[in-house]
Motif scaffolding. Structure first.
Motif, PDB file in Angstrom:
ATOM      1  N   LEU A  83       0.349  57.958  86.505  1.00  6.83           N
ATOM      2  CA  LEU A  83      -0.115  57.082  86.744  1.00  6.83           C
ATOM      3  C   LEU A  83      -0.547  57.815  84.568  1.00  6.83           C
ATOM      4  O   LEU A  83      -1.392  58.582  85.204  1.00  6.83           O
ATOM      5  N   ARG A  84      -1.186  57.148  83.697  1.00  8.46           N
ATOM      6  CA  ARG A  84      -1.414  58.353  82.960  1.00  8.46           C
ATOM      7  C   ARG A  84      -3.287  56.927  82.347  1.00  8.46           C
ATOM      8  O   ARG A  84      -3.037  55.863  82.383  1.00  8.46           O
ATOM      9  N   LEU A  87      -6.852  54.308  77.876  1.00  5.66           N
ATOM     10  CA  LEU A  87      -7.100  52.661  77.509  1.00  5.66           C
ATOM     11  C   LEU A  87      -7.288  53.145  76.106  1.00  5.66           C
ATOM     12  O   LEU A  87      -7.763  54.111  75.658  1.00  5.66           O
ATOM     13  N   THR A  91      -8.424  47.180  75.244  1.00  3.96           N
ATOM     14  CA  THR A  91      -8.271  46.899  76.070  1.00  3.96           C
ATOM     15  C   THR A  91      -9.251  47.811  77.361  1.00  3.96           C
ATOM     16  O   THR A  91      -9.570  47.325  78.252  1.00  3.96           O
ATOM     17  N   TRP A 227      -2.259  45.102  88.386  1.00  3.82           N
ATOM     18  CA  TRP A 227      -2.993  45.605  87.754  1.00  3.82           C
ATOM     19  C   TRP A 227      -4.139  46.521  88.004  1.00  3.82           C
ATOM     20  O   TRP A 227      -4.686  46.177  89.233  1.00  3.82           O
ATOM     21  N   SER A 231      -7.010  53.588  86.648  1.00  2.00           N
ATOM     22  CA  SER A 231      -5.818  53.515  86.074  1.00  2.00           C
ATOM     23  C   SER A 231      -6.177  53.061  84.722  1.00  2.00           C
ATOM     24  O   SER A 231      -6.689  52.782  83.398  1.00  2.00           O
ATOM     25  N   GLN A 233      -3.901  50.370  84.295  1.00  2.00           N
ATOM     26  CA  GLN A 233      -2.651  50.548  83.920  1.00  2.00           C
ATOM     27  C   GLN A 233      -2.170  48.996  84.331  1.00  2.00           C
ATOM     28  O   GLN A 233      -2.207  48.703  85.582  1.00  2.00           O
ATOM     29  N   ALA A 246       4.466  53.190  86.498  1.00  2.74           N
ATOM     30  CA  ALA A 246       3.157  52.723  85.499  1.00  2.74           C
ATOM     31  C   ALA A 246       4.060  52.059  84.615  1.00  2.74           C
ATOM     32  O   ALA A 246       4.727  53.117  83.889  1.00  2.74           O
ATOM     33  N   SER A 248       2.869  50.213  81.684  1.00  2.00           N
ATOM     34  CA  SER A 248       2.002  49.956  80.248  1.00  2.00           C
ATOM     35  C   SER A 248       0.607  49.641  80.543  1.00  2.00           C
ATOM     36  O   SER A 248      -0.333  49.810  81.080  1.00  2.00           O
ATOM     37  N   ASP A 249      -0.587  49.843  79.700  1.00  2.00           N
ATOM     38  CA  ASP A 249      -1.959  49.770  79.522  1.00  2.00           C
ATOM     39  C   ASP A 249      -2.469  48.242  78.944  1.00  2.00           C
ATOM     40  O   ASP A 249      -3.640  48.579  78.809  1.00  2.00           O
TER      41      ASP A 249
END
Length: 393
Positions: A83-84, A87, A91, A227, A231, A233, A246, A248-249
């Motif tokens: 997970l990143r 952001l 967003t 969602w 994170s 994400q 994961a 997308s953001d």
């Protein structure tokens, strides 16, 4: 029919909007401004104000490190992609506003035996159990059953704050959020993904416990999208939530999945309705206007949305164009649908009820300033609504 409740009673909005308004199609400026944008902003701001705690993280329960640093070393089969935490500015702003509940852990203020059985806090999710057709309401202070005889709950005498909620089959519910530690002291906080196989009477850990707080959960078959408010994400699973990627953001306020293709999903965002055809990896704005806050993709392929000011929208082309067909008379918090039922005739020369076309049943959680949340139900595909409102606590 819905039972009347309290001083709010039943309301009917048959006058709302008599017919489709084709002028809604692709009518807004590219910046998404105007009526829908301001209504969405007011809606998100009002929800952020509902939270009694700060949005600074899980203070006192989890270290204030980056989310990716908090993940334990896991096998690829459990978390297929790290997970990143990053952001974008836009967003991140919507993510902060769309935390429609308390992000920090909360100890119940009342024991289960003391919990009132006829009221709920703000509503996070709705779902209809195909086992018996009962509408379930996932609220800030528990899961409730809404029946023709009134509201029952919290289910299992559990004050679990179920932030993300969806029903995947008879008696089978998925949830996320924060546990009632008085009832479930062994469940982690945040819950990650939990599953109930007895219509909410009990819950067990599935994955990501102590790591993820899904504020939106949607599923079709074994495909699950969530969602994550920690994170920011979008995560996806193709094995009913046992392992995740994961994707997308995207800062999604709500999600809906194409009933014919689970790789196609739409998200409500501050930029407008966005669509992904690759399982949430990439997104494009379908239309900058209108700006639905909640969306529901029915089993029959119709897409419904509700704007922040209560306008009910209908699309037959996956959100590329919309007709405004009704109004709920308040701000939406959640939406779900049931299989179509025979539609009532609308004219003297209309066919009998047995011969009439079918209409989707919609349930929408409605919030109004100074009032308890309520459920508005339409049995004519979103054109008119009757309402079950709760008595004062």
């Amino acid at each position: 029919m819905w039972a009347s409740g309290g001083h709010h009673g039943r309301r009917q909005w048959s006058h709302a909007l008599p017919g489709p308004q084709a002028g809604l199609r692709q009518s807004a400026a590219p910046d998404g401004g105007g009526r829908g944008s301001s209504a969405l902003s007011r809606h998100l701001l009002s929800h952020s104000a509902d939270c009694e705690h700060t949005l600074g993280g899980y203070a006192g329960a989890m270290p204030s490190r980056r989310f990716s640093d908090r993940l334990p070393a896991v096998s690829p089969s459990f978390m297929k992609q790290p997970l990143r935490p990053a952001l974008g500015a836009a967003t991140a702003a919507l993510a902060a506003l769309s935390l429609t509940g308390c992000m920090t852990p909360q100890e119940p203020t009342l024991g289960p035996a003391e919990a009132p059985s006829s009221t709920w806090g703000h509503i996070h999710g709705l779902g209809v159990d195909p086992a018996d057709g009962v509408l379930y309401v996932a609220a800030h202070d528990g899961l409730y059953r809404s029946t023709p005889d009134g509201v029952e709950g919290p289910v299992g005498q559990r004050r679990q704050d179920t932030m993300g909620f969806t029903i995947t089959g008879p008696g089978t519910f998925l949830g996320s959020g924060h546990p009632d530690t008085a009832v479930d002291p062994d469940l982690p906080n945040p819950l990650g993904l939990v599953v109930s196989r007895d219509s909410g009477q009990s819950w067990e850990q599935t994955s990501l416990g102590g790591q993820v707080d899904f504020h939106v959960l949607r599923a079709r078959g074994d495909t699950v999208y969530g969602w994550d408010s920690v994170s920011g994400q979008l995560l996806a699973s193709d094995d009913a939530g046992h392992s995740w990627q994961a994707r997308s953001d995207v800062a999604a306020r709500d999600l809906a999945i194409d009933p014919y293709d689970p790789a196609t999903v739409v998200a409500t965002t501050a930029e407008g309705l966005q669509r992904s055809a690759d399982g949430g990896r990439t997104w494009s704005v379908v239309a900058p206007s209108p700006l639905p806050v909640v969306v529901e993709w029915t089993d029959g392929g119709d897409l419904y949305g509700v704007e922040g000011d209560g306008a009910v929208l209908h699309s037959t082309d996956a959100g590329s164009s919309w007709d405004r067909i009704g109004d709920i008379g308040g701000s939406p918090e959640a939406i779900t649908s049931q299989s179509p039922v025979p539609a009532a005739p609308t004219a003297a020369d209309a066919p009998s009820a047995d011969e009439a076309p079918t209409a989707t049943v919609l349930h929408v959680a409605v919030a109004r300033e100074g009032e308890h949340p309520s459920i508005a139900t339409s049995r004519d595909g979103g054109r008119t609504f009757s309402e079950q409102a709760l008595p004062d606590a």
